[in-house]
Every structure is written in structure tokens, then in C-alpha cells.
Write an enzyme that holds these catalytic residues in place. Structure first.
Site, PDB file in Angstrom:
ATOM      1  N   SER A  21       0.827  -1.211   0.000  1.00  0.00           N
ATOM      2  CA  SER A  21       0.000   0.000   0.000  1.00  0.00           C
ATOM      3  C   SER A  21       0.857   1.255   0.000  1.00  0.00           C
ATOM      4  O   SER A  21       0.588   2.215  -0.744  1.00  0.00           O
ATOM      5  CB  SER A  21      -0.922  -0.005   1.225  1.00  0.00           C
ATOM      6  OG  SER A  21      -1.788  -1.105   1.203  1.00  0.00           O
ATOM      7  N   ASP A  47       2.032  -6.687  -8.376  1.00  0.00           N
ATOM      8  CA  ASP A  47       1.227  -5.474  -8.296  1.00  0.00           C
ATOM      9  C   ASP A  47       2.056  -4.214  -8.504  1.00  0.00           C
ATOM     10  O   ASP A  47       1.658  -3.296  -9.240  1.00  0.00           O
ATOM     11  CB  ASP A  47       0.500  -5.402  -6.949  1.00  0.00           C
ATOM     12  CG  ASP A  47      -0.872  -6.049  -7.003  1.00  0.00           C
ATOM     13  OD1 ASP A  47      -1.192  -6.686  -8.029  1.00  0.00           O
ATOM     14  OD2 ASP A  47      -1.629  -5.910  -6.028  1.00  0.00           O
ATOM     15  N   ASN A  89      -5.048  -7.850 -12.062  1.00  0.00           N
ATOM     16  CA  ASN A  89      -6.082  -7.767 -11.029  1.00  0.00           C
ATOM     17  C   ASN A  89      -5.610  -6.872  -9.886  1.00  0.00           C
ATOM     18  O   ASN A  89      -5.892  -7.122  -8.723  1.00  0.00           O
ATOM     19  CB  ASN A  89      -6.440  -9.162 -10.505  1.00  0.00           C
ATOM     20  CG  ASN A  89      -7.749  -9.166  -9.704  1.00  0.00           C
ATOM     21  OD1 ASN A  89      -8.517  -8.211  -9.742  1.00  0.00           O
ATOM     22  ND2 ASN A  89      -7.994 -10.243  -8.977  1.00  0.00           N
ATOM     23  N   ARG A 119     -14.916  -5.929 -11.015  1.00  0.00           N
ATOM     24  CA  ARG A 119     -14.718  -5.130  -9.800  1.00  0.00           C
ATOM     25  C   ARG A 119     -15.187  -3.697 -10.044  1.00  0.00           C
ATOM     26  O   ARG A 119     -14.686  -3.000 -10.930  1.00  0.00           O
ATOM     27  CB  ARG A 119     -13.248  -5.176  -9.366  1.00  0.00           C
ATOM     28  CG  ARG A 119     -12.787  -6.580  -9.029  1.00  0.00           C
ATOM     29  CD  ARG A 119     -11.346  -6.642  -8.598  1.00  0.00           C
ATOM     30  NE  ARG A 119     -11.137  -6.021  -7.296  1.00  0.00           N
ATOM     31  CZ  ARG A 119      -9.958  -5.963  -6.670  1.00  0.00           C
ATOM     32  NH1 ARG A 119      -8.886  -6.481  -7.256  1.00  0.00           N
ATOM     33  NH2 ARG A 119      -9.846  -5.400  -5.495  1.00  0.00           N
ATOM     34  N   ASP A 309      -8.108  -6.474   4.824  1.00  0.00           N
ATOM     35  CA  ASP A 309      -7.105  -7.387   4.285  1.00  0.00           C
ATOM     36  C   ASP A 309      -6.615  -8.423   5.283  1.00  0.00           C
ATOM     37  O   ASP A 309      -6.053  -9.452   4.886  1.00  0.00           O
ATOM     38  CB  ASP A 309      -5.912  -6.604   3.743  1.00  0.00           C
ATOM     39  CG  ASP A 309      -6.197  -5.985   2.381  1.00  0.00           C
ATOM     40  OD1 ASP A 309      -7.243  -6.303   1.789  1.00  0.00           O
ATOM     41  OD2 ASP A 309      -5.377  -5.167   1.916  1.00  0.00           O
ATOM     42  N   GLU A 337      -9.918  -9.398  -4.618  1.00  0.00           N
ATOM     43  CA  GLU A 337      -9.436 -10.246  -5.697  1.00  0.00           C
ATOM     44  C   GLU A 337     -10.372 -11.422  -5.973  1.00  0.00           C
ATOM     45  O   GLU A 337     -10.423 -11.944  -7.079  1.00  0.00           O
ATOM     46  CB  GLU A 337      -8.027 -10.748  -5.379  1.00  0.00           C
ATOM     47  CG  GLU A 337      -6.937  -9.733  -5.631  1.00  0.00           C
ATOM     48  CD  GLU A 337      -6.759  -8.712  -4.533  1.00  0.00           C
ATOM     49  OE1 GLU A 337      -5.718  -8.036  -4.532  1.00  0.00           O
ATOM     50  OE2 GLU A 337      -7.644  -8.559  -3.662  1.00  0.00           O
ATOM     51  N   HIS A 383      -3.866 -13.986  -3.556  1.00  0.00           N
ATOM     52  CA  HIS A 383      -2.661 -14.127  -2.732  1.00  0.00           C
ATOM     53  C   HIS A 383      -2.977 -14.262  -1.251  1.00  0.00           C
ATOM     54  O   HIS A 383      -2.354 -15.045  -0.534  1.00  0.00           O
ATOM     55  CB  HIS A 383      -1.733 -12.936  -2.980  1.00  0.00           C
ATOM     56  CG  HIS A 383      -2.352 -11.586  -2.747  1.00  0.00           C
ATOM     57  ND1 HIS A 383      -1.681 -10.538  -2.158  1.00  0.00           N
ATOM     58  CD2 HIS A 383      -3.589 -11.090  -3.028  1.00  0.00           C
ATOM     59  CE1 HIS A 383      -2.452  -9.477  -2.103  1.00  0.00           C
ATOM     60  NE2 HIS A 383      -3.620  -9.784  -2.623  1.00  0.00           N
ATOM     61  N   ARG A 384      -3.950 -13.502  -0.755  1.00  0.00           N
ATOM     62  CA  ARG A 384      -4.235 -13.530   0.686  1.00  0.00           C
ATOM     63  C   ARG A 384      -4.896 -14.836   1.109  1.00  0.00           C
ATOM     64  O   ARG A 384      -4.693 -15.309   2.227  1.00  0.00           O
ATOM     65  CB  ARG A 384      -5.072 -12.321   1.090  1.00  0.00           C
ATOM     66  CG  ARG A 384      -4.409 -11.007   0.705  1.00  0.00           C
ATOM     67  CD  ARG A 384      -4.499  -9.945   1.763  1.00  0.00           C
ATOM     68  NE  ARG A 384      -3.784  -8.748   1.326  1.00  0.00           N
ATOM     69  CZ  ARG A 384      -2.490  -8.547   1.479  1.00  0.00           C
ATOM     70  NH1 ARG A 384      -1.761  -9.474   2.084  1.00  0.00           N
ATOM     71  NH2 ARG A 384      -1.910  -7.441   1.046  1.00  0.00           N
ATOM     72  N   LYS A 409       1.696 -11.781  -6.342  1.00  0.00           N
ATOM     73  CA  LYS A 409       1.005 -10.487  -6.411  1.00  0.00           C
ATOM     74  C   LYS A 409       1.540  -9.505  -5.377  1.00  0.00           C
ATOM     75  O   LYS A 409       1.676  -8.305  -5.650  1.00  0.00           O
ATOM     76  CB  LYS A 409      -0.497 -10.702  -6.209  1.00  0.00           C
ATOM     77  CG  LYS A 409      -1.339  -9.433  -6.242  1.00  0.00           C
ATOM     78  CD  LYS A 409      -2.805  -9.758  -6.083  1.00  0.00           C
ATOM     79  CE  LYS A 409      -3.662  -8.514  -5.987  1.00  0.00           C
ATOM     80  NZ  LYS A 409      -3.665  -7.706  -7.212  1.00  0.00           N
TER      81      LYS A 409
END
Length: 423
Positions: A21, A47, A89, A119, A309, A337, A383-384, A409
Site C-alpha cells: 500500500s 502489483d 487484477n 470489480r 485485508d 481479488e 494471494h491472501r 502479487k
């Protein structure tokens, strides 16, 4: 596929990559600044590659060294790219660079992968139209791909019709100083993920821009101006640190993340006090944050509207707690995502956890880990999901993560660093 190896004793110090971020916000401020900035400790991932390559298409020169980027800012001047800007994404970059493109002159096409086409970005489009931007959703869905016929920002007053995604708001703030006249922004509805908006304001301040903001973040006034070039240090990523703190929590071990400071600019660092509520012992040691897991975790109730997140991380920890954990105000997880609310409920269920899904919340009926078992975990190209579910495998055997490479990502060498916990 990768199978996670359970650990019997955990005592580790860990360093995580720079904040995704903060890297993306600082990168845009540096690109728009007048002069050359050095960004230290940047995250190098899919990203940030999408973000930096898009800015290069817009005429910004970026020299990439290991975790150290030199950005030659253009003072707000944006070149018209020869090709469409493709952002995969990367929701943050798509929202942020839509506004950056509006500063240019000519047509910009902002596109992404099939999930990005689902999205929503309509509220940001409406707010930009209020500042005189000619923008449309090419397929008429309110989602990318977008066409921006840019002639700069007029400024004046505009309204962001909803604050459900803090990325809309941050996107507008980042470009506000380049409007031709004072830019006034009003936000309707609840502003979610407020720490991310505060982070944006802090980064802007570090690059020399001051904004008048209402306490509840519903009103902003931005005078015309620009960013000053800076040497900027990026903090370690608190969202990615969460998986290592959670590892300590579920195993009863100790993990210190060495490069997430106290205080942190990142709202996701507030996961640590929640782990304390669940029974973990927390210490600040040599500038890092140490979590010691307890013999018994306890369930909690918490509004996670400001920390979406790390909801998946908390949910996994809650599955090993005794008692019920209720996580509320998380409907915005459905536009990440993947639909993370449903995905977390589904995959925890595969491990034997009893989890209820509601429109804007989930309830995890913790068993202290009793009855949980291994399973193949679908990651939804998110990814998360991959990283949070890996935490469960440190406690129970047989957890296998499918399509594990999606971690690129935000954390390309996650599996190497996570695997070292078992050494």
C-alpha cells in the site's frame, strides 16, 4: 501445489517485504513530483510491477535497483501512452491510475484481467466526472475496461457517492493538487477502511502536500499545487506480517517481525492488539513487533471494517480458538481479488471448521483446533487466501495449497520465508 509442514516449536525473527500500500502511494506521489525521488524498501511484486510499468507508459522514468527505486518525477505532466494500460487484477493501481490518467491529454484505456472486469469502479467515475473528466466504462458495466478522454482536472466541488472502497477516495486525493482550481470532495455514506485514507494523507504530507480534511473523512479541500521530490523509506508490510504473527498465535510459538514499526502508518498493524485480546503476549522489541502465542486462544467479537485485508488471517486464528469469534462489517471483502468472505468460509469448512456466512459478517465457532484436519485448499487466484490458509497447516497436517504461485502479487518469496519457520 505445496503442502505445509506442521511445526512443534516456533521461535523466529522474520523480515517482511515493504508495504504494498505504501509503495504504490509513494510511487504515484514521486511520479507526480517535481524532481527525482528515491524510494527505499519498496515492495517488488506483480502489483508494483503493474503500477510502475503503467507510470512508465505515461512518461515517468523509473530506475529499479534492489528494494531501491529512483523515480524521475514529471511535475504532474502525463504522457499519452501508445498502448492500453493493462493492470491485471491490481485493484489499487486500477483505481489510482484512472485518476492519474485524467491529468493527461488524449485517450487512455485502463484495462485488467477477467476478475478486474467484475470489480466496480462506478463511484470513482462519477466523482471524476464532477471534476470535468470524460470517462466511461467501455462495456457499460461500471467496471473496467475504461476509456478516459483526458483534458486535465477542472477542480471545483464533486461528490464521491459511496466510501465503501477507500481506494476510490485515495485515488481522488492523490491527484487533487493538480486540478486547475481548488478541488473540493464530499463523500456520501460510511467511509470504510479509514486507515488507508489516513495513510494516503500521510504519504501526501511527506511529499509536501497538505489537505484540509474533516475528522470523519467526509469532506476534503485541496488547493492547487504539487508534490516535492523526497527520499522515502517504505515500512515493512503489516498485511504480510500478519501471517507470521498468526503463525505464533496458532502454534503457541514466538515470532518477531523486525521491520513493522510502532506506531505504524498501516491500519493492518492493529491486528496485533486483536491477537492480544485472544490471549497472545505482545512486545515491542528493537523496533519490531513480537507475538507469543498462548496455550489457549479465546474467541472475540470485532468490527473489521477498517482492516479488511487481515480478516482472512484473523478467521484462521479464530478456527483454533475456544469459543465463538464474530467478524462484522466486512461486506466489502466481496469485491476484492475474489469474494473473500465466501472464500474464507468455504475453505475453513474444508478443514473441518464450523463457520457461518452472512451478508456482511462471518461467525467462526472455534474448537480449540479439535476436529480440524488437512485438505486441499483452493486459492481463487488470491494471494491472501493462499497465505492465510497456510497458517492452518503449521498446526494440522495435510494442508495443501493449490495454485500457490498467486502469492507473487504481493509477496513473491513468501513460501521461502514461511517455510523457514519449520527450520
Amino acid at each position: 501445489m505445496i503442502e505445509i509442514q506442521p511445526v512443534t516449536h516456533l521461535e523466529k525473527d522474520v523480515t517482511v517485504p515493504g508495504s504494498k500500500s505504501l509503495t504504490q502511494r509513494a510511487l504515484i506521489a514521486a511520479a507526480l513530483a517535481d524532481g527525482t525521488s528515491q524510494l527505499k524498501g519498496v515492495l517488488e511484486s506483480d502489483d508494483t510491477r503493474y503500477s510502475s510499468q503503467a507510470l512508465e507508459q505515461m512518461g515517468v522514468e523509473i530506475e529499479r535497483k534492489s528494494q531501491h527505486w529512483i523515480v524521475h518525477g514529471k511535475g504532474g505532466a502525463i504522457a499519452t501512452p501508445e498502448e492500453d494500460i493493462y493492470l491485471g487484477n491490481n485493484g489499487t493501481a486500477t483505481r489510482f491510475l484512472t485518476s492519474v490518467a485524467a491529468l493527461g491529454h488524449g485517450e487512455f484505456i485502463i484495462d485488467g484481467d477477467s476478475r478486474m472486469h467484475e470489480r466496480p469502479i462506478g463511484p470513482l467515475m462519477e466523482a471524476l466526472e464532477g471534476w470535468g473528466v470524460d470517462i466511461e466504462s467501455i462495456h457499460g458495466t461500471g467496471c473496467p475496461p475504461l476509456s478516459i478522454r483526458a483534458e486535465g482536472l477542472a477542480g471545483g466541488e464533486t461528490i464521491l457517492p459511496e466510501g465503501k472502497s477507500s481506494q476510490y477516495l485515495s485515488s481522488l486525493l492523490l491527484v487533487g493538487p493538480f486540478a486547475r482550481k481548488k478541488a473540493v470532495l464530499r463523500v456520501e455514506g460510511e467511509v470504510l477502511s479509514k486507515p488507508y485514507v489516513v495513510m494516503t494523507l500521510e504519504v501526501m504530507s511527506d511529499f509536501g502536500v497538505s489537505i484540509e480534511a474533516a475528522t470523519d473523512l467526509s469532506y476534503f479541500s485541496i488547493e492547487p499545487g504539487g508534490y516535492q521530490h523526497q527520499d522515502y523509506q517504505v515500512e515493512g508490510d503489516a498485511s504480510n506480517a500478519s501471517y507470521f504473527w498468526a503463525a505464533a498465535a496458532v502454534t503457541g510459538g514466538r515470532v518477531r517481525v523486525t521491520n513493522v514499526p510502532v506506531p505504524s502508518l498501516q491500519g493492518d498493524a492493529q491486528l496485533v492488539p486483536l491477537l492480544a485480546r485472544m490471549g497472545c503476549n505482545i512486545e515491542q522489541i528493537d523496533g519490531g513487533i513480537s507475538v507469543q502465542g498462548p496455550e489457549k486462544l479465546e474467541g472475540i467479537s470485532v468490527d473489521m471494517g477498517n482492516m479488511p485485508d487481515v480478516v482472512p488471517t484473523l478467521a484462521v486464528v479464530a478456527a483454533f480458538a475456544e469459543g465463538t469469534t464474530e467478524i462484522t462489517n466486512i461486506a466489502h471483502l466481496r469485491i476484492k481479488e475474489c469474494d473473500r468472505l465466501n472464500a474464507v468460509v468455504t475453505e475453513l469448512g474444508k478443514l473441518g471448521a464450523r463457520v457461518e456466512e452472512h451478508p456482511d459478517s462471518m461467525i467462526i465457532h472455534g474448537s480449540g483446533g479439535v476436529g480440524l484436519h488437512g485438505a486441499e485448499i483452493h486459492t481463487y487466484d488470491d494471494h491472501r487466501m493462499a497465505m492465510c490458509m497456510a497458517v492452518a497447516g503449521l498446526r494440522i497436517p495435510g494442508v495443501k495449497i493449490l495454485d500457490e504461485h498467486c502469492v507473487a502479487k504481493s509477496f513473491p518469496d513468501f513460501w521461502q520465508r514461511f517455510g523457514a519457520l519449520a527450520d
